[in-house]
Design a protein around this motif. Structure first.
Motif, short mmCIF file in Angstrom:
data_model
loop_
_atom_site.label_atom_id
_atom_site.label_comp_id
_atom_site.label_asym_id
_atom_site.label_seq_id
_atom_site.Cartn_x
_atom_site.Cartn_y
_atom_site.Cartn_z
N GLU A 165 0.84 -1.21 0.00
CA GLU A 165 0.00 0.00 0.00
C GLU A 165 0.87 1.26 0.00
OE1 GLU A 165 -3.20 0.07 -0.22
OE2 GLU A 165 -4.01 -1.81 0.56
N VAL A 166 1.88 1.26 0.85
CA VAL A 166 2.74 2.43 0.96
C VAL A 166 3.58 2.60 -0.29
CG1 VAL A 166 4.66 3.46 2.24
CG2 VAL A 166 2.75 2.42 3.48
N ALA A 167 4.06 1.51 -0.86
CA ALA A 167 4.83 1.61 -2.10
C ALA A 167 4.00 2.25 -3.21
CB ALA A 167 5.32 0.23 -2.53
N HIS A 168 2.74 1.87 -3.30
CA HIS A 168 1.85 2.49 -4.30
C HIS A 168 1.65 3.97 -3.99
CE1 HIS A 168 -1.38 3.00 -7.16
NE2 HIS A 168 -2.15 3.47 -6.20
N PHE A 169 1.50 4.28 -2.72
CA PHE A 169 1.34 5.68 -2.30
C PHE A 169 2.57 6.49 -2.67
CE2 PHE A 169 1.86 8.90 1.13
CZ PHE A 169 0.75 9.69 0.82
N VAL A 170 3.75 5.95 -2.40
CA VAL A 170 5.01 6.62 -2.75
C VAL A 170 5.08 6.86 -4.26
CG1 VAL A 170 7.53 6.32 -2.85
CG2 VAL A 170 6.30 5.79 -0.75
N ASP A 171 4.61 5.90 -5.03
CA ASP A 171 4.58 6.04 -6.49
C ASP A 171 3.72 7.23 -6.89
OD1 ASP A 171 5.04 5.22 -9.21
OD2 ASP A 171 3.03 4.35 -9.23
N THR A 172 2.55 7.36 -6.28
CA THR A 172 1.66 8.48 -6.62
C THR A 172 2.23 9.82 -6.17
OG1 THR A 172 0.35 8.38 -4.56
CG2 THR A 172 -0.35 6.96 -6.39
N MET A 173 3.10 9.79 -5.17
CA MET A 173 3.72 11.02 -4.66
C MET A 173 4.90 11.47 -5.52
SD MET A 173 2.20 12.09 -1.67
CE MET A 173 3.24 12.50 -0.26
N GLY A 174 5.31 10.63 -6.49
CA GLY A 174 6.32 11.07 -7.44
C GLY A 174 7.67 10.40 -7.37
N PHE A 175 7.72 9.18 -6.76
CA PHE A 175 9.01 8.52 -6.58
C PHE A 175 8.92 7.03 -6.87
CE2 PHE A 175 8.84 12.23 -3.87
CZ PHE A 175 10.05 12.86 -4.14
N ASP A 176 10.00 6.48 -7.44
CA ASP A 176 10.14 5.03 -7.54
C ASP A 176 10.37 4.47 -6.14
OD1 ASP A 176 9.84 5.02 -10.29
OD2 ASP A 176 11.99 5.12 -10.68
N GLN A 177 10.29 3.15 -6.01
CA GLN A 177 10.41 2.55 -4.69
C GLN A 177 11.33 1.33 -4.74
OE1 GLN A 177 6.89 1.49 -6.02
NE2 GLN A 177 7.05 3.62 -6.65
N ILE A 178 12.18 1.23 -3.73
CA ILE A 178 12.92 0.00 -3.48
C ILE A 178 12.31 -0.58 -2.22
CG2 ILE A 178 15.14 -0.99 -2.82
CD1 ILE A 178 16.45 1.10 -4.60
N VAL A 179 11.75 -1.78 -2.34
CA VAL A 179 10.92 -2.35 -1.29
C VAL A 179 11.63 -3.50 -0.57
CG1 VAL A 179 8.78 -3.62 -0.87
CG2 VAL A 179 8.78 -1.68 -2.45
N HIS A 180 11.58 -3.46 0.74
CA HIS A 180 12.01 -4.57 1.59
C HIS A 180 10.85 -4.94 2.50
CE1 HIS A 180 16.71 -4.46 1.42
NE2 HIS A 180 16.18 -4.21 0.25
N TYR A 181 10.93 -6.15 3.07
CA TYR A 181 9.85 -6.62 3.95
C TYR A 181 10.39 -6.97 5.33
CZ TYR A 181 7.30 -6.87 -0.43
OH TYR A 181 6.70 -6.55 -1.62
N ASP A 182 11.19 -6.07 5.87
CA ASP A 182 11.74 -6.25 7.21
C ASP A 182 11.93 -4.86 7.80
OD1 ASP A 182 13.10 -6.80 9.53
OD2 ASP A 182 14.57 -8.13 8.60
N LEU A 183 11.14 -4.53 8.81
CA LEU A 183 11.20 -3.19 9.39
C LEU A 183 12.58 -2.88 9.94
CD1 LEU A 183 9.43 -0.69 9.89
CD2 LEU A 183 8.85 -1.65 12.13
N ALA A 184 13.28 -3.91 10.39
CA ALA A 184 14.63 -3.71 10.93
C ALA A 184 15.58 -3.14 9.87
CB ALA A 184 15.18 -5.02 11.48
N ASP A 185 15.26 -3.34 8.60
CA ASP A 185 16.09 -2.78 7.53
C ASP A 185 16.03 -1.25 7.49
OD1 ASP A 185 16.94 -5.25 6.80
OD2 ASP A 185 15.75 -5.42 4.99
N GLY A 186 15.14 -0.69 8.28
CA GLY A 186 15.09 0.76 8.41
C GLY A 186 16.39 1.34 8.91
N ILE A 187 17.24 0.50 9.51
CA ILE A 187 18.55 0.96 9.97
C ILE A 187 19.37 1.50 8.80
CG2 ILE A 187 19.77 -1.25 9.70
CD1 ILE A 187 21.21 -0.62 12.34
N MET A 188 19.06 1.03 7.59
CA MET A 188 19.79 1.49 6.41
C MET A 188 19.57 2.96 6.12
SD MET A 188 19.25 -1.55 3.64
CE MET A 188 19.51 -3.27 4.02
N THR A 189 18.51 3.52 6.66
CA THR A 189 18.17 4.90 6.34
C THR A 189 18.40 5.86 7.51
OG1 THR A 189 15.85 4.60 6.98
CG2 THR A 189 16.42 4.14 4.69
#
Length: 226
Positions: A165-189
Motif C-alpha cells: 500500500e505504501v509503495a503504491h502511495f510513494v509512487d503516486t507522490m512522485g518517486f520510484d520505490q525500493i521495497v524490503h519486507y523487514d522493518l529492521a532494515d530501516g537501519i539502512m536509512t
C-alpha cells in the motif's frame, strides 16, 4: 489493495508541510496537525499549503486512510497508541540529536527506531518511508512515473500488505520505490548511514542498499550509545 483518498499528517514542520504539498499535488485530501493550536497551524497551512485542512490529531486520524508521522522522534510517545489502532502508518521520523537530545533517552539499544515505534503502536501497521531524502529534495524532485529524472525512495516494513500500500502511495507522490519486507532494515536509512540524505535514481540507490553492511553500521550505532 485499499483505495487511499485521504491523507493525514501528524507534524506541521518542514517535512510535514512538504509531504502535505506532495499529497495535494497528487490529488489527495490532506489533513495536518501540529504541536501548536489549530488556529496557529491553520495560518501556516493557509500560507504554505493552501487546500490542506488543519485540525487536531484525533480528527486527522479519524478522517484519513493513511497516517504519516512527521514529528521529532522524541515526541512519538506523546501520541496515544490507541489513536492509531488499526491504521496504516508511515514512519517518516529519524533520531536527530539536535532536536531529540541524548539518544539513549529516546531509544533503547539493540533495536532500530522504527522497530521501537512499531512496538509502541503495536496495533498499527507501520512502514518506514520518506525519511532518508531531505525535505528540499522531496519537494523539488518528485516526478511522474516514467520520467528519466525520477528518484527512488526506500520502503520497508514487516506487513507485506501494508508495504505494498505504501509503495503504491510513494509512487503516486512522485518517486520510484525500493521495497524490503523487514522493518529492521530501516537501519539502512538512519542518520549516519550511506542512505541518509540520498537523493538518487533507482539503480544508484539499489546499488548502495545491495552493498550496505548492516553489521558494521550496527557497530557504529552501538558505539554511539556508549
Amino acid at each position: 489493495m485499499m483505495t487511499i483518498k485521504k491523507v493525514g499528517i501528524i507534524g506541521a514542520g518542514k517535512v510535514g508541510i512538504v509531504l502535505a504539498d506532495l499529497a495535494l499535488r497528487a490529488g489527495y485530501e490532506v489533513r495536518i496537525s501540529g504541536s501548536g493550536s489549530v488556529g496557529k497551524i491553520a495560518l501556516i497551512i493557509k500560507t504554505l499549503v493552501p487546500g490542506a485542512i488543519a485540525s487536531e490529531n484525533s480528527d486527522v486520524v479519524a478522517n484519513s486512510d493513511i497516517i504519516l508521522l512527521a514529528i521529532p522522534l522524541s515526541r512519538y510517545k506523546n501520541i496515544d497508541p490507541a489513536l492509531l489502532r488499526g491504521k496504516l502508518v508511515i514512519d517518516a521520523m529519524n533520531y536527530w540529536w539536535e532536536t531529540d537530545g541524548i539518544r539513549e533517552e529516546v531509544l533503547a539499544p539493540g533495536l532500530t527506531s522504527s522497530e521501537q515505534v512499531q512496538a509502541y503502536f503495536k496495533d498499527s501497521a507501520l512502514v518506514k518511508a520518506f525519511n532518508h531524502m531531505g525535505y528540499h529534495n522531496l519537494q523539488e524532485e518528485a516526478q511522474p512515473a516514467g520520467s528519466p529524472k525520477r528518484k527512488a525512495l526506500f520502503v520497508t516494513g514487516d506487513d507485506r500488505t501494508a508495504v505494498a500500500e505504501v509503495a503504491h502511495f510513494v509512487d503516486t507522490m512522485g518517486f520510484d520505490q525500493i521495497v524490503h519486507y523487514d522493518l529492521a532494515d530501516g537501519i539502512m536509512t538512519e542518520p549516519g548511514s550511506p542512505l541518509f540524505g540520498a537523493s538518487l535514481k533507482y539503480d544508484d540507490l539499489k546499488d548502495i542498499i545491495d552493498h550496505f553492511d548492516q553489521t558494521e553500521f550496527g557497530k557504529k550505532i552501538a558505539a554511539s550509545e556508549k
